[in-house]
Design a protein around this motif. Structure first.
Motif, PDB file in Angstrom:
ATOM      1  N   VAL A 165      -7.323  -4.277  -4.504  1.00 44.40           N
ATOM      2  CA  VAL A 165      -6.916  -4.266  -3.096  1.00 44.40           C
ATOM      3  C   VAL A 165      -7.694  -3.170  -2.374  1.00 44.40           C
ATOM      4  O   VAL A 165      -8.151  -2.213  -3.002  1.00 44.40           O
ATOM      5  CB  VAL A 165      -5.398  -4.014  -2.943  1.00 44.40           C
ATOM      6  CG1 VAL A 165      -4.586  -5.125  -3.595  1.00 44.40           C
ATOM      7  CG2 VAL A 165      -4.998  -2.656  -3.482  1.00 44.40           C
ATOM      8  N   PRO A 166      -7.855  -3.291  -1.060  1.00 39.90           N
ATOM      9  CA  PRO A 166      -8.472  -2.203  -0.309  1.00 39.90           C
ATOM     10  C   PRO A 166      -7.662  -0.917  -0.492  1.00 39.90           C
ATOM     11  O   PRO A 166      -6.423  -0.956  -0.541  1.00 39.90           O
ATOM     12  CB  PRO A 166      -8.406  -2.686   1.144  1.00 39.90           C
ATOM     13  CG  PRO A 166      -8.313  -4.179   1.044  1.00 39.90           C
ATOM     14  CD  PRO A 166      -7.524  -4.448  -0.199  1.00 39.90           C
ATOM     15  N   ARG A 167      -8.349   0.208  -0.606  1.00 31.40           N
ATOM     16  CA  ARG A 167      -7.652   1.467  -0.897  1.00 31.40           C
ATOM     17  C   ARG A 167      -6.577   1.788   0.137  1.00 31.40           C
ATOM     18  O   ARG A 167      -5.531   2.361  -0.211  1.00 31.40           O
ATOM     19  CB  ARG A 167      -8.657   2.614  -1.016  1.00 31.40           C
ATOM     20  CG  ARG A 167      -8.032   3.944  -1.393  1.00 31.40           C
ATOM     21  CD  ARG A 167      -9.039   4.936  -1.896  1.00 31.40           C
ATOM     22  NE  ARG A 167      -9.454   4.637  -3.262  1.00 31.40           N
ATOM     23  CZ  ARG A 167      -8.809   5.091  -4.330  1.00 31.40           C
ATOM     24  NH1 ARG A 167      -7.714   5.820  -4.192  1.00 31.40           N
ATOM     25  NH2 ARG A 167      -9.232   4.814  -5.543  1.00 31.40           N
ATOM     26  N   GLU A 168      -6.793   1.396   1.386  1.00 31.59           N
ATOM     27  CA  GLU A 168      -5.793   1.710   2.408  1.00 31.59           C
ATOM     28  C   GLU A 168      -4.489   0.933   2.205  1.00 31.59           C
ATOM     29  O   GLU A 168      -3.482   1.230   2.850  1.00 31.59           O
ATOM     30  CB  GLU A 168      -6.352   1.442   3.811  1.00 31.59           C
ATOM     31  CG  GLU A 168      -6.746   0.005   4.093  1.00 31.59           C
ATOM     32  CD  GLU A 168      -8.216  -0.279   3.771  1.00 31.59           C
ATOM     33  OE1 GLU A 168      -8.745  -1.271   4.297  1.00 31.59           O
ATOM     34  OE2 GLU A 168      -8.825   0.500   3.002  1.00 31.59           O
ATOM     35  N   GLN A 169      -4.481  -0.042   1.297  1.00 24.87           N
ATOM     36  CA  GLN A 169      -3.267  -0.822   1.050  1.00 24.87           C
ATOM     37  C   GLN A 169      -2.486  -0.371  -0.183  1.00 24.87           C
ATOM     38  O   GLN A 169      -1.475  -0.969  -0.540  1.00 24.87           O
ATOM     39  CB  GLN A 169      -3.633  -2.305   0.904  1.00 24.87           C
ATOM     40  CG  GLN A 169      -4.157  -2.947   2.169  1.00 24.87           C
ATOM     41  CD  GLN A 169      -4.464  -4.424   1.990  1.00 24.87           C
ATOM     42  OE1 GLN A 169      -4.077  -5.048   0.998  1.00 24.87           O
ATOM     43  NE2 GLN A 169      -5.173  -5.001   2.953  1.00 24.87           N
ATOM     44  N   THR A 170      -2.947   0.693  -0.845  1.00 22.53           N
ATOM     45  CA  THR A 170      -2.280   1.105  -2.093  1.00 22.53           C
ATOM     46  C   THR A 170      -0.818   1.479  -1.871  1.00 22.53           C
ATOM     47  O   THR A 170       0.000   1.333  -2.785  1.00 22.53           O
ATOM     48  CB  THR A 170      -3.012   2.290  -2.740  1.00 22.53           C
ATOM     49  OG1 THR A 170      -3.033   3.398  -1.819  1.00 22.53           O
ATOM     50  CG2 THR A 170      -4.440   1.914  -3.117  1.00 22.53           C
ATOM     51  N   ARG A 171      -0.477   1.939  -0.674  1.00 22.32           N
ATOM     52  CA  ARG A 171       0.902   2.342  -0.399  1.00 22.32           C
ATOM     53  C   ARG A 171       1.870   1.151  -0.417  1.00 22.32           C
ATOM     54  O   ARG A 171       3.085   1.347  -0.350  1.00 22.32           O
ATOM     55  CB  ARG A 171       0.985   3.065   0.941  1.00 22.32           C
ATOM     56  CG  ARG A 171       0.657   2.218   2.143  1.00 22.32           C
ATOM     57  CD  ARG A 171       0.847   2.996   3.449  1.00 22.32           C
ATOM     58  NE  ARG A 171      -0.249   3.928   3.682  1.00 22.32           N
ATOM     59  CZ  ARG A 171      -0.105   5.242   3.707  1.00 22.32           C
ATOM     60  NH1 ARG A 171       1.077   5.773   3.495  1.00 22.32           N
ATOM     61  NH2 ARG A 171      -1.140   6.020   3.939  1.00 22.32           N
ATOM     62  N   SER A 172       1.350  -0.056  -0.537  1.00 21.69           N
ATOM     63  CA  SER A 172       2.206  -1.254  -0.578  1.00 21.69           C
ATOM     64  C   SER A 172       2.398  -1.802  -1.989  1.00 21.69           C
ATOM     65  O   SER A 172       3.091  -2.807  -2.161  1.00 21.69           O
ATOM     66  CB  SER A 172       1.606  -2.351   0.315  1.00 21.69           C
ATOM     67  OG  SER A 172       1.510  -1.931   1.655  1.00 21.69           O
ATOM     68  N   TYR A 173       1.799  -1.175  -3.002  1.00 18.62           N
ATOM     69  CA  TYR A 173       1.799  -1.734  -4.356  1.00 18.62           C
ATOM     70  C   TYR A 173       2.068  -0.658  -5.410  1.00 18.62           C
ATOM     71  O   TYR A 173       1.890   0.528  -5.157  1.00 18.62           O
ATOM     72  CB  TYR A 173       0.430  -2.348  -4.678  1.00 18.62           C
ATOM     73  CG  TYR A 173       0.037  -3.533  -3.836  1.00 18.62           C
ATOM     74  CD1 TYR A 173       0.343  -4.832  -4.240  1.00 18.62           C
ATOM     75  CD2 TYR A 173      -0.663  -3.366  -2.639  1.00 18.62           C
ATOM     76  CE1 TYR A 173      -0.032  -5.920  -3.480  1.00 18.62           C
ATOM     77  CE2 TYR A 173      -1.041  -4.455  -1.869  1.00 18.62           C
ATOM     78  CZ  TYR A 173      -0.724  -5.731  -2.294  1.00 18.62           C
ATOM     79  OH  TYR A 173      -1.096  -6.813  -1.529  1.00 18.62           O
ATOM     80  N   ASN A 203      -7.700   1.365  -7.194  1.00 14.86           N
ATOM     81  CA  ASN A 203      -7.269   0.337  -6.238  1.00 14.86           C
ATOM     82  C   ASN A 203      -6.859  -0.940  -6.979  1.00 14.86           C
ATOM     83  O   ASN A 203      -6.869  -2.023  -6.413  1.00 14.86           O
ATOM     84  CB  ASN A 203      -8.361   0.040  -5.213  1.00 14.86           C
ATOM     85  CG  ASN A 203      -9.586  -0.617  -5.823  1.00 14.86           C
ATOM     86  OD1 ASN A 203      -9.905  -0.374  -6.990  1.00 14.86           O
ATOM     87  ND2 ASN A 203     -10.265  -1.447  -5.062  1.00 14.86           N
ATOM     88  N   LEU A 204      -6.479  -0.792  -8.264  1.00 11.36           N
ATOM     89  CA  LEU A 204      -5.961  -1.926  -9.041  1.00 11.36           C
ATOM     90  C   LEU A 204      -4.457  -2.018  -8.818  1.00 11.36           C
ATOM     91  O   LEU A 204      -3.696  -1.154  -9.273  1.00 11.36           O
ATOM     92  CB  LEU A 204      -6.258  -1.738 -10.529  1.00 11.36           C
ATOM     93  CG  LEU A 204      -7.586  -2.252 -11.069  1.00 11.36           C
ATOM     94  CD1 LEU A 204      -7.682  -1.962 -12.568  1.00 11.36           C
ATOM     95  CD2 LEU A 204      -7.756  -3.750 -10.812  1.00 11.36           C
TER      96      LEU A 204
END
Length: 292
Positions: A165-173, A203-204
């Motif tokens: 995932v894009p790094r800016e989306q890590t807070r969702s996973y 970012n996995l």
């Protein structure tokens, strides 16, 4: 340890608030993608992977999930009398005869880890799968869970599905770090629930498919509430990693986040394009819409 996965757990107790007002009366797992509800796609994936006991963790209000997998005597009789054998087979084949469905209740919404723990009386100490129906995974080959169970049996280890995932989306996973990642899998060295991008170990991202050792139940029972005040499955997996190997697996296929409105729309378009009767009309509509 032998990983022979025969039981699958489906946490379906969530409220589906992103889809209100539709989910006021219809569980989000029953929302359709073309002509099947989300839960059916997840069930089909589990059966293809060899699971014959399906454990649905639900709440006291979600009767329609159980009703869907029950027999509809009146409807079946009407279809049979009308000679509509094709439609009759569709509703009779939601579950093959050798597969049983078991329903357990999560009395309180205490998180995914707690929902999985509720399945312990049915699963016992066996390895088992967890499928989140919100995550609909499309592919042209074997389903994601079958890919994972084959790896789990070969490596005798728990397996967690991941995607970039894009790094800016890590807070969702949930995010994992791995060692010796080659091809499509590697051993997990760290797992963190919803980290900020600046501290995420990679970012996995973990997505809604798991093959887990039965030993995780004891660990979940000891897990204290974490992020959001809930018992996180991620924390149970982190504890399991201290006792045995847990692998990350980058599955073949495309995941649609059907817990979001745009994800459900995208999935519907993809599955319509794959549908024998709907593919061409769907393409024509899309071309006309884009030409406006």
């Amino acid at each position: 340890m032998t990983f022979r996965v025969r039981k699958a757990v489906f946490p379906v107790a969530g409220l589906g608030t992103r889809f209100l007002p539709a989910t006021k009366t219809v569980p989000k797992e029953m929302l359709p993608v073309v002509d099947k509800p989300l839960i059916q796609y997840a069930v089909d994936e589990a059966i293809e992977a060899g699971c014959d006991t399906l454990v649905f963790v639900t709440n006291r209000y979600k009767h329609s999930v159980a009703d869907y997998f029950d027999k509809a005597y009146e409807l079946e009789q009407k279809l049979e009398k009308s000679g509509k054998s094709e439609l009759l087979s569709l509703i009779r084949d939601v579950l093959p005869r050798h597969v049983r469905a078991v329903f357990v209740t999560q009395a309180e919404a205490l998180g995914l880890g707690h929902a999985v723990l509720c399945a312990r009386p049915v699963v016992g100490d066996e390895p088992f799968a967890v499928l989140l129906p919100d995550d609909l995974i499309w592919n042209t080959g074997h389903g994601a869970l079958r890919q994972m169970t084959e790896l789990a049996e070969r490596e005798s280890a728990s397996v967690i599905a991941v995607q970039d995932v894009p790094r800016e989306q890590t807070r969702s996973y949930g995010i994992v770090a791995t060692r010796d990642f080659s091809g499509r899998h590697g051993e997990i060295s760290a797992i963190v629930e919803k980290p900020k991008p600046e501290v995420a170990p990679s970012n996995l991202a973990v997505v809604g498919r798991y093959v887990l050792s039965g030993g995780i139940f004891e660990l979940l029972a000891k897990t204290r509430p974490g992020a959001g005040g809930e018992i996180q499955l991620t924390d149970g997996i982190a504890a399991l990693m201290q006792k045995e190997r847990v692998l990350a697996y980058r599955f073949e296929g495309r995941r649609f986040d059907c817990g979001s409105r745009i994800g459900l729309v995208e999935a519907t378009m993809q599955f319509a394009l794959d549908h024998e009767d709907l593919a061409e009309p769907t393409r024509e509509f899309m071309r006309a819409a884009l030409a406006r």
